[in-house]
Motif scaffolding. Structure first.
Motif, PDB file in Angstrom:
ATOM      1  N   ILE A  21     -18.628  -8.654  48.523  1.00 54.95           N
ATOM      2  CA  ILE A  21     -18.303  -9.480  49.362  1.00 54.95           C
ATOM      3  C   ILE A  21     -18.350 -10.719  48.358  1.00 54.95           C
ATOM      4  N   THR A 110     -24.799  -9.093  51.538  1.00 56.22           N
ATOM      5  CA  THR A 110     -25.183 -10.447  50.450  1.00 56.22           C
ATOM      6  C   THR A 110     -26.975  -9.788  50.221  1.00 56.22           C
ATOM      7  N   SER A 144     -18.063  -7.531  41.726  1.00 52.62           N
ATOM      8  CA  SER A 144     -17.803  -8.772  41.791  1.00 52.62           C
ATOM      9  C   SER A 144     -16.591  -9.502  41.134  1.00 52.62           C
TER      10      SER A 144
END
Length: 152
Positions: A21, A110, A144
């Motif tokens: 993501i 997400t 992330s």
């Protein structure tokens, strides 16, 4: 399914989801700029991903309530993967509108990544729920941070 096995699956999913993501949104903006031919368009791709996450979160939550979290997570991550393929097709065909549509579908990843955090608390005793969720959240954070660094 045991609580430990469930948590291990969620950690892996969150780690990979965080990588995908974070790098997908970052690269999506760069691809939008390239396809549209101007820097102003980069933000549209990221906005499309956020809108997609918001719009798809509600039906995914309803599906989780109706058929279980596994069905919702599977569909949500699947739609995100389809969105990524649509983005690639848009870049190949130089179609900005298709890129935005793909990023909206990509936003499903997400929404699903956010929903899957709560699955960490479902199979553990109430006194261990906060720890279970925090471990899964840390996996997302690691992914992330690593994701955009792997996007070169």
């Amino acid at each position: 399914m045991s609580a430990r096995a469930n948590q291990a699956r969620l950690i892996v999913a969150q780690l990979l989801g965080g990588v995908g993501i974070a790098s997908g949104v970052a690269v999506g903006g760069l691809l939008a700029e390239r396809v549209a031919g101007n820097t102003q368009s980069a933000g549209f791709a990221q906005t499309a991903a956020v809108i997609g996450a918001g719009v798809l979160a509600i039906p995914l939550a309803r599906l989780a309530a109706r058929r279980g979290r596994r069905a919702s997570l599977t569909l949500g991550f699947g739609l995100g993967a389809i969105g990524a393929v649509v983005v690639l097709a848009a870049v190949i065909g130089q179609q900005f509108w298709l890129l935005l549509a793909g990023m909206m579908l990509f936003g499903s990843g997400t929404a699903t990544n956010l929903q899957s955090r709560y699955a960490a608390t479902e199979l553990v005793e109430p006194r261990h729920q906060a720890r279970a969720m925090s471990i899964v959240l840390w996996a997302t954070t690691v992914g992330s941070v690593a994701g955009p660094n792997l996007s070169e």
